[in-house]
Write an enzyme that holds these catalytic residues in place. Structure first.
Site, mmCIF file in Angstrom:
data_model
loop_
_atom_site.group_PDB
_atom_site.id
_atom_site.type_symbol
_atom_site.label_atom_id
_atom_site.label_comp_id
_atom_site.label_asym_id
_atom_site.label_seq_id
_atom_site.Cartn_x
_atom_site.Cartn_y
_atom_site.Cartn_z
ATOM 1 N N CYS A 1 -11.332 -19.657 36.599
ATOM 2 C CA CYS A 1 -11.562 -21.026 36.139
ATOM 3 C C CYS A 1 -12.549 -21.795 37.011
ATOM 4 O O CYS A 1 -12.866 -22.952 36.721
ATOM 5 C CB CYS A 1 -10.230 -21.772 36.058
ATOM 6 S SG CYS A 1 -9.053 -20.953 34.957
ATOM 7 N N HIS B 1 -9.851 -30.608 39.580
ATOM 8 C CA HIS B 1 -9.584 -29.478 38.693
ATOM 9 C C HIS B 1 -8.330 -29.769 37.879
ATOM 10 O O HIS B 1 -8.296 -29.479 36.681
ATOM 11 C CB HIS B 1 -9.430 -28.198 39.506
ATOM 12 C CG HIS B 1 -9.232 -26.977 38.660
ATOM 13 N ND1 HIS B 1 -10.213 -26.510 37.810
ATOM 14 C CD2 HIS B 1 -8.170 -26.136 38.509
ATOM 15 C CE1 HIS B 1 -9.767 -25.429 37.191
ATOM 16 N NE2 HIS B 1 -8.535 -25.182 37.587
ATOM 17 N N HIS C 1 -7.678 -27.482 29.146
ATOM 18 C CA HIS C 1 -8.233 -26.635 30.206
ATOM 19 C C HIS C 1 -9.135 -25.589 29.567
ATOM 20 O O HIS C 1 -8.658 -24.675 28.880
ATOM 21 C CB HIS C 1 -7.091 -25.973 30.967
ATOM 22 C CG HIS C 1 -7.529 -25.176 32.160
ATOM 23 N ND1 HIS C 1 -8.833 -25.130 32.610
ATOM 24 C CD2 HIS C 1 -6.823 -24.368 33.006
ATOM 25 C CE1 HIS C 1 -8.914 -24.346 33.668
ATOM 26 N NE2 HIS C 1 -7.715 -23.876 33.923
#
Length: 498
Positions: free
Chosen positions: A193, A328, A364
């Protein structure tokens, strides 16, 4: 450490609720969320076959909510590339998103046509795509169960899916470079990610070493959505309520999404000399990897702190000079808590640090998560507004007593506009960028003299071969490269190191 400033001269995206960066920023500024149930047909199987409950989710999912891209087919034009439309048509939409977003970024930068010294770095997780899965089904069922193959393909195309879709990891970057005429090459990376920001840092490196003059950096995430739903439920990472609430006490897991984002990059001095638009200036970037830690999904605060400090060391600025941090923050209680502690350590000397997470808006986006955050920050820098993170709730208790403050309402951005973006991935891949508004002055003397840049470009084109004269390895309980060779080529078992 000197980091020659890099200008963001173009942007492109395919994101939930937005097929261009300006629409994406308008959604962020308005506090809109782009999460929804799965569009009809996206799962390719009846919903009732795969829906389960939190208590009974083996090979099932307890939610269908995600950030989906819709309406792309109506705007994508496969013409005008250096490859014909027929070469493009059989490829998975993942390839189409890369072509569309990359071309959009180059067009905004005023860079079209063949670019002999242009390149691409693409973040891309190696997850199965829908078309790749369909190809595998076709091959297996054609051999084993032709009657089931015909039943599954009824109402869809009956021909074998394009075999190129097997190569959904590296081929999208190479194909895009050929289609866009990028002569400096292209490659893909998987840093989980954190892939987006890794791509940005490595693209900056190519500009710094003079081997390219224009670089595209971006990421794409379009796996088979059912694979993600079932997989993240198996990991117990998915929100039980289907709500994305990063940095909130009520957060109960992530809501995944899909999308692609790109930025076109040039050395700042070159961009200004060429009259290119400058949407932001990358002042520094920091990468780190955790190594052995708490496990695949257990983030390390120490690794995150290291990446952030490396970025500010490269930029030559203090963390407390930052006026907005795009975290994040995925909405998982453990991950958000680790990040909050790490950020509080790095920004502890500041008086007030507004923070937020775009995952409340679009979910996400995995490999593309950092690019969505960067595009949000670029919009905020340009508009002079620090946007709110939508979703009512109480901020994490860990933030109390720290300078970190979750923005619940948009604010006018007073003072110098400097922002930061974080992205942290499975297995401990950590990345942090420092990004300025174009009018924020940098350190004197950081840009390299033109003669040095020309020398770097010449060296890049005339590198002498480099010989590997020795190797060493310690893998598992092996003690040498020879042990590795015997294990890899001879089949000898080598267990984990103590």
């Amino acid at each position: 450490m000197d980091f020659e400033p890099i200008a963001v001269v173009g942007r492109g995206c395919v994101l939930p609720g937005a097929l261009d960066p300006d629409t994406f920023w308008a959604n962020i500024a308005a506090g809109r969320t782009s999460l929804s149930p799965a569009p009809a047909g996206r799962w390719r199987v009846p919903r009732r076959w795969v829906m389960g409950s939190v208590d009974d989710c083996a090979d099932r999912t307890w939610t269908e909510v995600a950030g989906y891209v819709e309406g792309f087919e109506s705007v994508f034009d496969p013409r005008g590339f250096a490859v014909g439309p027929q070469e493009i048509s059989g490829l998975d939409p993942l390839f189409h998103w890369v072509l569309y977003g990359a071309r959009q970024a180059l067009a905004e930068a005023g860079r079209s046509g063949p670019l002999p010294r242009g390149g691409l770095v693409l973040g891309n997780l190696s997850y199965p795509t829908q078309t790749g899965a369909a190809f595998a089904e076709h091959v297996w069922l054609s051999e084993q169960r032709p009657e089931l193959r015909d039943a599954l393909l009824r109402g869809a195309r009956r021909t074998r899916p394009d075999a190129r879709n097997r190569f959904s990891s590296g081929l999208p970057a190479v194909f895009a470079a050929r289609a866009l005429g990028l002569g400096a090459g292209a490659w893909s990376l998987d840093a989980a990610c954190a892939s987006s920001l890794y791509a940005v840092k490595l693209a900056c490196d190519r500009l710094h070493d003079g081997s390219a003059d224009v670089m595209l950096a971006g990421a794409v995430s379009r796996p088979d959505p059912l694979y993600l739903h079932v997989g993240f439920c198996a990991l117990s990472a998915t929100s039980r309520t289907g709500r994305s609430r990063p940095l909130r006490q009520e957060a109960d897991g992530l809501v995944h999404g899909e999308g692609a984002g790109f930025v076109a990059l040039m050395r700042l001095a070159d961009a200004r000399a060429a009259g290119a638009p400058v949407f932001g200036v990358i002042r520094g970037a920091g990468l780190s990897n955790d190594g052995r830690g708490a496990g695949l999904v257990g983030p390390s605060g120490e690794g995150q702190v290291r990446a952030m400090r490396l970025a500010y060391e490269a930029a030559g600025v203090a963390p407390e000079s930052v006026g907005l941090v795009e975290c994040h923050a995925t909405g998982t209680p453990v991950g958000d808590a680790v990040e909050a502690r790490a950020a509080a350590e790095v920004f502890g000397a500041a008086d007030d640090v507004p923070i937020g997470s775009v995952k409340a808006n679009v979910g996400h986006l995995l490999a593309s998560a950092g690019m969505a955050g960067l595009l949000k920050v670029l919009g905020a820098l340009g508009a002079g507004v620090r946007p709110a993170t939508p979703g009512a709730g109480r901020p994490l208790e860990l933030l109390s007593g720290t300078p970190l403050r979750v923005l619940t309402e948009p604010e006018e951005w007073t003072g110098a506009r400097r922002a930061a973006v974080s992205a942290f991935g499975f297995g401990g891949t950590n990345a942090h960028l420092v990004v300025d508004h174009p009018d924020v002055p940098g350190r004197a003397g950081v840009p390299r003299p033109p003669a040095r840049r020309r020398a770097g470009a010449a060296a890049a084109q005339n590198r002498a071969p480099v010989a590997v004269v020795a190797i060493g390895a310690r893998v598992g309980d092996g003690a040498s490269a020879e042990d590795l060779r015997r294990a890899g080529l001879g089949g000898e078992r080598r267990g984990p190191a103590p």
